[in-house]
Design a protein around this motif. Structure first.
Motif, short mmCIF file in Angstrom:
data_model
loop_
_atom_site.label_atom_id
_atom_site.label_comp_id
_atom_site.label_asym_id
_atom_site.label_seq_id
_atom_site.Cartn_x
_atom_site.Cartn_y
_atom_site.Cartn_z
N ARG A 35 37.66 44.23 38.31
CA ARG A 35 38.02 43.53 39.35
C ARG A 35 38.19 44.45 40.34
O ARG A 35 37.67 45.68 40.41
CB ARG A 35 39.62 43.05 39.22
CG ARG A 35 39.97 42.19 37.97
CD ARG A 35 41.30 41.91 37.64
NE ARG A 35 42.08 43.17 37.48
CZ ARG A 35 43.19 43.10 37.50
NH1 ARG A 35 44.23 41.95 37.61
NH2 ARG A 35 44.02 44.26 37.09
N CYS B 177 41.59 48.60 41.54
CA CYS B 177 42.75 48.07 41.28
C CYS B 177 43.81 48.93 41.36
O CYS B 177 45.17 48.46 41.56
CB CYS B 177 42.72 46.99 40.48
SG CYS B 177 41.84 45.47 40.78
N TYR C 167 42.99 40.29 44.34
CA TYR C 167 42.13 40.72 43.87
C TYR C 167 41.00 39.78 43.29
O TYR C 167 41.52 38.38 43.14
CB TYR C 167 42.25 41.55 42.63
CG TYR C 167 42.96 40.88 41.50
CD1 TYR C 167 42.06 39.95 40.58
CD2 TYR C 167 44.41 40.65 41.37
CE1 TYR C 167 42.78 39.58 39.47
CE2 TYR C 167 44.85 40.07 40.37
CZ TYR C 167 44.29 39.43 39.33
OH TYR C 167 44.95 38.80 38.31
N ASP D 214 37.17 38.86 40.92
CA ASP D 214 36.44 39.46 39.52
C ASP D 214 35.26 40.34 40.43
O ASP D 214 34.75 40.15 41.46
CB ASP D 214 35.61 38.28 38.87
CG ASP D 214 34.67 37.35 39.81
OD1 ASP D 214 35.48 36.76 40.57
OD2 ASP D 214 33.54 37.25 39.59
#
Length: 409
Positions: A133, A276, A294, A296
């Protein structure tokens, strides 16, 4: 209907790119961007599907090397330039391209493949699972400050042109690649993409700027960004549009965020892709003013299950038998015993009873350590067949830091 799938000839590249632009829509790409994509194209890995004289499908791959848990760099084709003409949807064109690519990857001995998806729902049926992510945010710097650990006063900043600072920035980047799963070693020509700055694509911002962060004359980090020119009745209200910020140590990283947050006339920092678990979240004084979210990033596919699982390491000791389903690449289907730890691993076919059952897509999702097998099991995508096997394997697959793809392709 029968279509003709073949490797792209160099003289057909402009046609391919025209088809991509038509498929993705919007204005034509800037000449600088188009020239750079042509420069990095690998023609022997670029495919086109033809209906007579008309090119109606495209797909390519770049020969990357990616860091996996444990720090090894593995060959990994990055799937790119995928399109199907709107006139030829639902006729098996995309399936034929995916089939040819994965067969080619297997023949080359590449255990992994990856892509960034324009539409994530498309690629799961070909075995690609979301594996990383990317964090995005807009930080209100009028109400947020950044921590200043001891030593930030020793960090000095210096403006350089993006092209002039490229070698120094790339040297920092290269040292960071082994530290985080999902990062890509730069292939020749790819370093230039970080400095492309077509005036027609600035969307109200000024030219790209580059700042080096130095300690005792050594470059320890860098940032690349642009600022908008926004003014209202209350005065300046500009935005720092962050492209890159990297550093070799925590002190330099904190100093760079402090620099970005104190640029005159600006009120916010906007960024689109950070890991992340980025330390920014602990440096910022008010996390709510960072407006984080966030989406993908990398979608990963295990081309060779045994080789892929054997070429990474595992956080805790693991000995588990997976029952793998792979409808699109049936050579992966069956039972695999994985044994490994932080020093290495072995993964081989076995006749032993399965202890965990899952699709190859879920193995791709868990492979880099950003998503847990237990989390996938909670969604019904992994089945525990031996009590305790799920907890053991889930802990072993988890990495020390969140995987992250540093740039698209």
């Amino acid at each position: 209907m029968t279509f003709d799938l073949r490797v792209l000839a160099p003289e057909q590249w402009d046609t391919l790119y025209d088809r991509l632009e038509r498929a993705f829509g919007g204005p034509a790409d800037a000449p600088e961007n188009r020239a750079q994509w042509r420069k990095v194209t690998e023609y022997d890995r670029t495919l086109a599907v033809w209906d007579g004289a008309e090119m109606i499908g495209t797909a390519g791959a770049f020969s990357f090397r990616m860091t996996v848990p444990g720090g090894a760099l593995l060959p990994m084709p990055g799937v790119t330039m995928v399109s199907v003409a709107a006139t030829h949807r639902r006729r098996g064109v995309l399936t034929s391209l995916m089939r040819r690519q994965l067969d080619d990857f297997r023949e080359r001995g590449e255990a992994l493949a990856a892509l960034t998806a324009s539409e994530p729902a498309i690629y799961g049926r070909f075995g690609y699972g979301m594996a990383t992510r990317q964090l995005h945010g807009v930080i209100d710097t009028t109400r947020t400050t950044f921590a200043r650990p001891a030593g930030v006063e020793n960090v000095r900043f210096r403006f350089v042109s993006p092209a002039g600072g490229l070698d120094a920035c790339e040297a920092v980047y290269a040292r960071l690649v082994p530290r985080r799963a999902g990062m890509l070693a730069r292939q020749p020509g790819w370093e230039r993409r970080a400095t492309l700055d077509p005036p027609g694509e600035r969307d109200g911002a000024g030219p790209l700027l580059c700042v080096l962060a130095e300690v005792d004359g050594e470059v320890r980090g860098y940032t690349r960004y642009a600022t908008t020119a926004e003014w209202g009745m209350s005065g300046a209200d500009e935005t720092v549009r962050l492209r890159d910020v990297e550093a070799l140590d925590p002190v330099t990283y904190a100093a760079l965020w402090g620099f970005l947050g104190s640029i005159d006339l600006t009120s916010r920092i906007r960024f689109l892709s950070r890991p992340c678990d980025d330390p920014l979240q602990h440096l910022a004084s008010d996390i709510r003013r960072c407006n984080l979210g966030y989406r993908d990033g990398l979608h990963l596919r295990l081309v060779d299950v045994g080789a892929a699982l054997a070429q990474r390491t595992y956080t805790t000791p693991v000995d588990v038998v997976f029952a793998v389903e792979d409808a699109f690449c049936p050579w992966n289907s069956g039972n695999w015993r994985l044994t490994g730890d932080a020093k290495g691993a072995v993964c081989e076919r076995t006749g032993d009873s399965a202890e965990l059952a899952l699709d190859v897509r879920e193995l791709g999702t868990a492979y880099l350590g950003g998503f847990t097998l237990s989390g996938l099991a909670g969604a019904g995508l992994v089945r525990e067949l031996r009590p305790g096997a799920l907890a053991e394997a889930s802990a072993a697959f988890r990495g020390g830091s969140e995987p992250w793809l540093p740039h698209g392709f």
